[in-house]
Structures are given as C-alpha cells and as structure tokens.
Scaffold this active site. Structure first.
Site, PDB file in Angstrom:
ATOM      1  N   LYS A 218       0.828  -1.210   0.000  1.00 33.71           N
ATOM      2  CA  LYS A 218       0.000   0.000   0.000  1.00 33.71           C
ATOM      3  C   LYS A 218       0.863   1.261   0.000  1.00 33.71           C
ATOM      4  CE  LYS A 218      -2.828   3.145   0.265  1.00 33.71           C
ATOM      5  NZ  LYS A 218      -4.173   3.527   0.507  1.00 33.71           N
ATOM      6  N   CYS A 272      -3.088  11.189   1.602  1.00 38.37           N
ATOM      7  CA  CYS A 272      -2.473   9.876   1.375  1.00 38.37           C
ATOM      8  C   CYS A 272      -1.118  10.001   0.700  1.00 38.37           C
ATOM      9  CB  CYS A 272      -3.391   9.036   0.500  1.00 38.37           C
ATOM     10  SG  CYS A 272      -5.095   9.071   1.066  1.00 38.37           S
TER      11      CYS A 272
HETATM   12  N1  SAJ Z   1      -1.773  14.848  -8.800  1.00 41.88           N
HETATM   13  C1  SAJ Z   1      -0.947  15.561  -9.664  1.00 41.88           C
HETATM   14  N2  SAJ Z   1      -0.675  15.040 -10.896  1.00 41.88           N
HETATM   15  C2  SAJ Z   1      -1.189  13.826 -11.285  1.00 41.88           C
HETATM   16  C3  SAJ Z   1      -2.008  13.096 -10.394  1.00 41.88           C
HETATM   17  C4  SAJ Z   1      -2.278  13.644  -9.154  1.00 41.88           C
HETATM   18  O1  SAJ Z   1      -0.477  16.662  -9.355  1.00 41.88           O
HETATM   19  O2  SAJ Z   1      -0.912  13.420 -12.436  1.00 41.88           O
HETATM   20  C5  SAJ Z   1      -2.060  15.401  -7.462  1.00 41.88           C
HETATM   21  C6  SAJ Z   1      -3.533  15.672  -7.240  1.00 41.88           C
HETATM   22  O3  SAJ Z   1      -3.906  16.902  -7.782  1.00 41.88           O
HETATM   23  C7  SAJ Z   1      -3.609  15.644  -5.741  1.00 41.88           C
HETATM   24  C8  SAJ Z   1      -2.602  14.564  -5.363  1.00 41.88           C
HETATM   25  O4  SAJ Z   1      -1.756  14.423  -6.490  1.00 41.88           O
HETATM   26  O5  SAJ Z   1      -3.211  16.881  -5.178  1.00 41.88           O
HETATM   27  C9  SAJ Z   1      -3.199  13.221  -5.010  1.00 41.88           C
HETATM   28  O6  SAJ Z   1      -4.283  12.935  -5.866  1.00 41.88           O
HETATM   29  P1  SAJ Z   1      -4.520  11.499  -6.516  1.00 41.88           P
HETATM   30  O7  SAJ Z   1      -5.733  11.558  -7.347  1.00 41.88           O
HETATM   31  O8  SAJ Z   1      -3.290  11.031  -7.167  1.00 41.88           O
HETATM   32  O9  SAJ Z   1      -4.692  10.515  -5.272  1.00 41.88           O
HETATM   33  P2  SAJ Z   1      -5.596  10.533  -3.917  1.00 41.88           P
HETATM   34  O10 SAJ Z   1      -4.764  11.068  -2.819  1.00 41.88           O
HETATM   35  O11 SAJ Z   1      -6.920  11.127  -4.154  1.00 41.88           O
HETATM   36  O12 SAJ Z   1      -5.798   8.928  -3.746  1.00 41.88           O
HETATM   37  C10 SAJ Z   1      -4.640   8.089  -3.680  1.00 41.88           C
HETATM   38  C11 SAJ Z   1      -4.840   6.892  -4.639  1.00 41.88           C
HETATM   39  N3  SAJ Z   1      -3.582   6.171  -4.806  1.00 41.88           N
HETATM   40  C12 SAJ Z   1      -3.086   5.860  -6.005  1.00 41.88           C
HETATM   41  O13 SAJ Z   1      -3.637   6.183  -7.044  1.00 41.88           O
HETATM   42  C13 SAJ Z   1      -1.829   5.077  -6.045  1.00 41.88           C
HETATM   43  C14 SAJ Z   1      -5.930   5.956  -4.095  1.00 41.88           C
HETATM   44  O14 SAJ Z   1      -6.035   4.790  -4.903  1.00 41.88           O
HETATM   45  C15 SAJ Z   1      -5.618   5.581  -2.652  1.00 41.88           C
HETATM   46  O15 SAJ Z   1      -6.623   4.726  -2.107  1.00 41.88           O
HETATM   47  C16 SAJ Z   1      -5.564   6.862  -1.839  1.00 41.88           C
HETATM   48  O16 SAJ Z   1      -4.478   7.661  -2.346  1.00 41.88           O
HETATM   49  C17 SAJ Z   1      -5.351   6.503  -0.382  1.00 41.88           C
HETATM   50  O17 SAJ Z   1      -6.313   6.627   0.387  1.00 41.88           O
HETATM   51  O18 SAJ Z   1      -4.252   6.050  -0.030  1.00 41.88           O
END
Ligand code: SAJ
Length: 414
Positions: A218, A272
């Site tokens: 995870k 996360c």
């Molecule tokens: N972000 C970027 N560029 C990207 C993707 C995301 O800047 O290309 C930023 C987003 O804007 C945000 C942050 O990253 O600020 C996180 O967003 P996210 O959509 O990547 O993830 P979370 O935090 O909403 O959810 C993540 C997910 N993990 C993965 O995709 C590996 C989710 O599956 C997990 O369950 C969750 O963390 C968790 O609870 O751990």
C-alpha cells in the site's frame, strides 16, 4: 467456518469506514459503525452523511433503511472488526514525519473487551510496516485468555489481517467494488477468512500475502504515484526555464509505448500521497533517497508557484490576483492538505496585491477568507492563477482571458 451473513463492527466512519460499512450492510451483513464523533453518528443514523463523496449518500441511506447499518460511539460483540481509522504523521524529536499509529492502537484497545474466540480483525488503515503485528501484540496483552497453544504463528484464537484500502476519493463507491485487493494475514487462516468477507462485495481479484508485504504494498502504491508526480513537477520547472510548454512535451513523450508521465500541478495534496511515502522513509531512512527527494520536489512546488505569482504581480501597481480552485484535486470539495489552499492563504497573507479566491465546489461552511463567483474573478483579476483543474475552469471562454496574465499550474488552458 465462514458465516455468509456476519455481524461486523467498523471502527471509524470516515472516507473509508463509512463506504465499507454501508457496502457490507447492503450485502446483508449486520453492521455497527463506530465513531468518536457523536454528531457524525447521529447524522448516519438518520440516513444522511457528514462527508462529501459522490453516491455515498444513496448507499448510506439504503444501508440504514435496510436496518442493517447502525452507528454508535461504542463497539459491541461481533464476528469481524474492521479498523478504518486515520494514520497521520506526527513530529517527534528525532523525526518530523514520524508515523502516528495511536488511532489504530486506541481502536484496538476499544474492541479488545468485545473479542471472542474465532473473531477476525481487519486493519484497513494505511499503516507503517509492522502495524498489524502491533495490533496482535495489543490483543495478546489485553486478552491473554484468547491465546491459543494450537495456533502456530499468531499464538491467538483471533484472526488478524491487513486489507489496505485503495479507493480513489471521488470514485470510492465504484472502486470499492471493482478494485483488486491485497490481503495480508498474520497467518494464512487470517488472510483466507478476510478474503471470504471481502468476496461478498468485491468484484476485483483478491491476492493473499503476509501482513508486512500488504502494508508495504500500500505504501509503495502511493509512493510510486508521488515519485511520478514529482518527475512531472520537476519537468514543469525545467520547461518554464527553457520556454517549453510542459503539457505538449508530456503529451508527445507519452506517445512512446513505454512512457507514461503524469501531470504537473501546484504540489501534491490529500491525506495519502503526501503522507504515505514518509512511512517508508521513516522505516529505512538510509535506503530511501529517491522517495524522500520526490516528496521534497512535490513539497517545493507550491513555493515555486508563489514565487512565480509574486514576480508577475511586481509588474503591476495594484494587482488583483484571481486564485481559481482551492480543493486538493479536480471536481471535489476537499480542502484538506491542499496546495491550492496553502498558496492562496500565503498570497492573502503577503502584500502582493488583492487576492480573489474562487472555489465552485464549496458553497457554505467556509469562512477563512471570502470566496468569489467565477464571473466576478474573471472580470476583475489582472492575474489568473489556476490551482485546480475543475471542469468549470476548462469551460471558460478564452476571449475572457485575452487581457490577463495567466499562470496555469494545471494546464487547463494548454
Ligand atoms: N496529482 C498531480 N498530478 C497527477 C495526479 C495527481 O499533481 O498526475 C495530485 C492531485 O492533484 C492531488 C494529489 O496528487 O493533489 C493526489 O491525488 P490522486 O488523485 O493522485 O490521489 P488521492 O490522494 O486522491 O488517492 C490516492 C490513490 N492512490 C493511487 O492512485 C496510487 C488511491 O487509490 C488511494 O486509495 C488513496 O491515495 C489513499 O487513500 O491512499
């Protein structure tokens, strides 16, 4: 033996616990959701929700109406106990980013008096390696009567497994059903027992392993994403210096069959991705240079954005800066650990100019600073700073942007 319809206690009714409890209830299990927040408990018992997540309201209403979901501030006896409490980090003397598992420990202590031989405990919270074993230790301390001389590994008649949540905020209900799951038991029987329960609502494949591997898997998933976002963020700063459009660059590089660069932004938010990599760093500080640097790159990005805004604002006498978006990512209203919030707050606190913030997904309950309608910001701002790629901003008529200085951290107007 696995009972098809179980009594399940879910400790923690937040973004993971509430959807999981409701899903189990709609599959016929008798579920008691437990939370320390009394007002959340009352809201859920009336069939409503205290957090924002698409379709969660419908799921909770149907679970409560079925009579299978109840909420309470105290646990009771059950077949299975699911721990879905937060695991933030805390600042200790030796480490400012030290994992804080005190909520997991407290929830374990809270259920201990209600445990009976044959029960299953499932830890869903994202946890540093060794936390599931710590749960087992606490149970062994508090309930020596449950120790079994016959059990080879756990030494207890209680089954304990880690089944880390993997759902994406904004798509929780769909991903809860469709995602593959990893289950790590403190012994094989524990993992198998947890799988039998998850199979009652999960359509994805379920893979069994030991608890430490599941814990690290995870953390690694979120670190993988963090490292890849850091790469995109680093590229965005390089491209800015070189006068190259980073979004065009990434789109073109991604045409390669083995390249898949993520999107740059104003930094990484949420509870996360910006947290979990530190759990690996805390465990093995000497071995985790890449993971640490990625975190540092992503944490630096809001400062870089701020400096860019300040440099542009210096060209105006009385600049009006429109901050578009406050949430931590697109099309949600969650402001926690949001780089957009941090940047806007910092701009408001500095004397760089008048700041007008706009967050179309927040309608009430926000009073830290005034929020403005999008049209008003578009009319008045000299500088438009895009901080979140909400759909509303993508749809803005480009004619309205002609006279403005644009700082688009998300590439919505690429
Ligand atoms: N972000 C970027 N560029 C990207 C993707 C995301 O800047 O290309 C930023 C987003 O804007 C945000 C942050 O990253 O600020 C996180 O967003 P996210 O959509 O990547 O993830 P979370 O935090 O909403 O959810 C993540 C997910 N993990 C993965 O995709 C590996 C989710 O599956 C997990 O369950 C969750 O963390 C968790 O609870 O751990």
């Amino acid at each position: 033996m696995f009972k098809n319809k179980q009594k399940v206690v879910v400790m923690g009714l937040g973004y993971i616990g509430l959807p999981t409890a409701s899903m189990l209830a709609t599959k016929g299990h008798q579920v008691l959701g437990v939370d320390v927040n009394e007002s959340a408990v009352n809201t859920i018992n009336s069939g409503r929700i205290h957090i924002v997540e698409p379709d969660l309201d419908i799921l909770v209403r149907s679970a409560v109406n079925s009579g299978n979901l109840n909420a309470s501030v105290t646990p009771e006896e059950a077949d299975t106990f699911i721990l879905a409490v937060p695991t933030p980090f805390e600042e200790t003397e030796s480490n400012p980013k030290s994992p804080d598992i005190s909520y997991v420990e407290a929830a374990t202590r809270a259920i201990a008096p209600f445990l009976q031989v044959g029960n299953l405990i499932i830890l869903e919270s994202t946890s540093p390696v060794g936390t599931t074993e710590r749960v087992a230790e606490i149970i062994a301390e508090l309930r020596p009567d449950l120790s079994s001389p016959h059990s080879q590994t756990s030494g207890s008649c209680i089954h304990i497994a880690h089944c880390p949540e993997r759902v994406l905020p904004g798509h929780i209900i769909r991903e809860l059903v469709d995602n593959d799951r990893i289950i790590g038991g403190i012994d094989k029987a524990s993992a198998q027992k947890a799988r039998d329960l998850y199979k009652t609502f999960c359509n994805g494949s379920i893979f069994l392993t030991d608890s430490k591997t599941a814990e690290l898997a995870k953390l690694v998933e979120n670190s993988f994403r963090d490292v890849n976002i850091a790469f995109a963020n680093e590229l965005s700063m390089v491209c800015d210096r070189l006068g190259i459009n980073v979004w065009e660059l990434i789109e073109l590089a991604n045409k390669h069959p083995r390249v898949n660069i993520l999107q740059p932004g104003p930094g990484v938010g949420g509870h996360c991705i910006a947290v979990d990599p530190w759990f690996i760093v805390a465990a093995e500080p000497e071995m985790t240079r890449l993971i640490r640097i990625a975190r540092e790159v992503n944490d630096y990005k809001p400062h870089w954005v701020l400096n860019r805004v300040k440099a542009k604002a210096n060209r105006f006498k009385n600049p009006v800066i429109g901050c578009l978006g406050l949430a931590f990512k697109a099309n949600i209203d969650d402001l926690r650990e949001s780089p957009a919030m941090a940047i806007t707050r910092e701009l408001i606190g500095s004397d760089v100019g008048k700041v007008m913030a706009c967050e179309p997904n927040v309608h009430n309950g926000f009073d830290e600073f005034p929020l403005h309608e999008l049209q008003e910001v578009l009319r008045e701002a000299d500088i438009l700073l895009v901080l979140v790629d909400h759909d509303e901003f993508k749809e803005i008529d480009r004619e309205l942007l002609k006279e403005k200085v644009l700082i688009d951290t998300r590439g919505v107007w690429r």
